[in-house]
Design a protein around this motif. Sequence first.
Motif, PDB file in Angstrom:
ATOM      1  N   LYS A 173      51.076  47.857  35.389  1.00 38.15           N
ATOM      2  CA  LYS A 173      49.951  47.196  36.050  1.00 38.15           C
ATOM      3  C   LYS A 173      48.604  47.732  35.578  1.00 38.15           C
ATOM      4  O   LYS A 173      47.629  46.986  35.474  1.00 38.15           O
ATOM      5  N   LEU A 174      48.523  49.037  35.310  1.00 39.99           N
ATOM      6  CA  LEU A 174      47.241  49.627  34.907  1.00 39.99           C
ATOM      7  C   LEU A 174      46.890  49.349  33.448  1.00 39.99           C
ATOM      8  O   LEU A 174      45.720  49.426  33.071  1.00 39.99           O
ATOM      9  N   SER A 234      46.525  46.778  31.767  1.00 37.45           N
ATOM     10  CA  SER A 234      45.576  45.695  31.510  1.00 37.45           C
ATOM     11  C   SER A 234      44.237  45.882  32.226  1.00 37.45           C
ATOM     12  O   SER A 234      43.312  45.086  32.035  1.00 37.45           O
ATOM     13  N   TRP A 235      44.114  46.918  33.039  1.00 35.17           N
ATOM     14  CA  TRP A 235      42.862  47.139  33.766  1.00 35.17           C
ATOM     15  C   TRP A 235      41.821  47.793  32.850  1.00 35.17           C
ATOM     16  O   TRP A 235      42.093  48.839  32.262  1.00 35.17           O
ATOM     17  N   ASP A 239      36.021  46.789  42.418  1.00 35.86           N
ATOM     18  CA  ASP A 239      37.092  47.053  41.442  1.00 35.86           C
ATOM     19  C   ASP A 239      38.227  47.823  42.096  1.00 35.86           C
ATOM     20  O   ASP A 239      39.412  47.511  41.887  1.00 35.86           O
ATOM     21  N   GLN A 256      40.227  45.551  44.478  1.00 32.44           N
ATOM     22  CA  GLN A 256      41.109  44.630  43.756  1.00 32.44           C
ATOM     23  C   GLN A 256      42.289  45.375  43.138  1.00 32.44           C
ATOM     24  O   GLN A 256      43.417  44.896  43.142  1.00 32.44           O
ATOM     25  N   MET A 257      42.025  46.570  42.620  1.00 29.78           N
ATOM     26  CA  MET A 257      43.098  47.378  42.051  1.00 29.78           C
ATOM     27  C   MET A 257      44.121  47.725  43.133  1.00 29.78           C
ATOM     28  O   MET A 257      45.332  47.675  42.898  1.00 29.78           O
ATOM     29  N   ASP A 308      46.305  44.743  43.702  1.00 30.46           N
ATOM     30  CA  ASP A 308      47.230  44.552  42.575  1.00 30.46           C
ATOM     31  C   ASP A 308      48.373  45.566  42.577  1.00 30.46           C
ATOM     32  O   ASP A 308      49.506  45.243  42.212  1.00 30.46           O
ATOM     33  N   LEU A 322      43.433  53.588  31.599  1.00 30.08           N
ATOM     34  CA  LEU A 322      43.038  52.187  31.672  1.00 30.08           C
ATOM     35  C   LEU A 322      42.690  51.721  30.261  1.00 30.08           C
ATOM     36  O   LEU A 322      42.433  52.532  29.369  1.00 30.08           O
ATOM     37  N   SER A 323      42.654  50.410  30.071  1.00 33.28           N
ATOM     38  CA  SER A 323      42.263  49.901  28.756  1.00 33.28           C
ATOM     39  C   SER A 323      40.776  50.175  28.555  1.00 33.28           C
ATOM     40  O   SER A 323      40.003  50.173  29.505  1.00 33.28           O
TER      41      SER A 323
END
Length: 197
Positions: free
Chosen positions: A76-77, A79-80, A109, A112-113, A116, A189-190
């Motif tokens: 999940k992380l 793509s964040w 942020d 929303q995280m 998710d 994270l990305s």
Amino acid sequence: MLEYSCDGTGHSGDTGLNSFALVTYLPDPLKAYLDDLRVSLETDPLPPRAHLTVLPPRQIASGASVAQATAEIAAKLRSWPAFEVVIGGIGIFPGTRVIYLEIEEGASDLRQMHVDLNGGVLFADERFVFHPHITLAQRLDPAQADSLARLAADIWASYTGPRRFFVEQFTFVQNTVDRGWRDLSAHQLSQVSVARL
């Protein structure tokens, strides 16, 4: 609202509990300043480690493993994108009398995280509405909370260092029998091409 053991790393024996969280640690000099502030406010603190929590303490689902939880977080992380956080003023949660620092920018942020990530084997029906913050003091005598919050506000007002930082990594942590927390895995994270101020 987490507490940490001295270095946040290994303990001898099987001291881990089925209680896990996901946090991002603050960078220095901000971290050192807030750690000192927390020690000055709490009468019996564990050695602090300033952080923001995105998944408050929760159990892993029955029959699931730490490896499964770690894999879900990593997926999940991935793509964040990294994002900036700016710290605001002092607040007190009314029910618990926890003193904290508000998040001025980056709170959306973090919310929303949380949405998710609060699923799969780490789903929890949260006890409190998720409110991004940095804990400064907890388990206080309620009669002292307001005066300690005023003291914290005065000390925070005197801080001349950075009040903003980029969130680029989260750490999956596990509660231990000595009321501490140990780091299990770090998740980058990305990266995005944003000027670092």
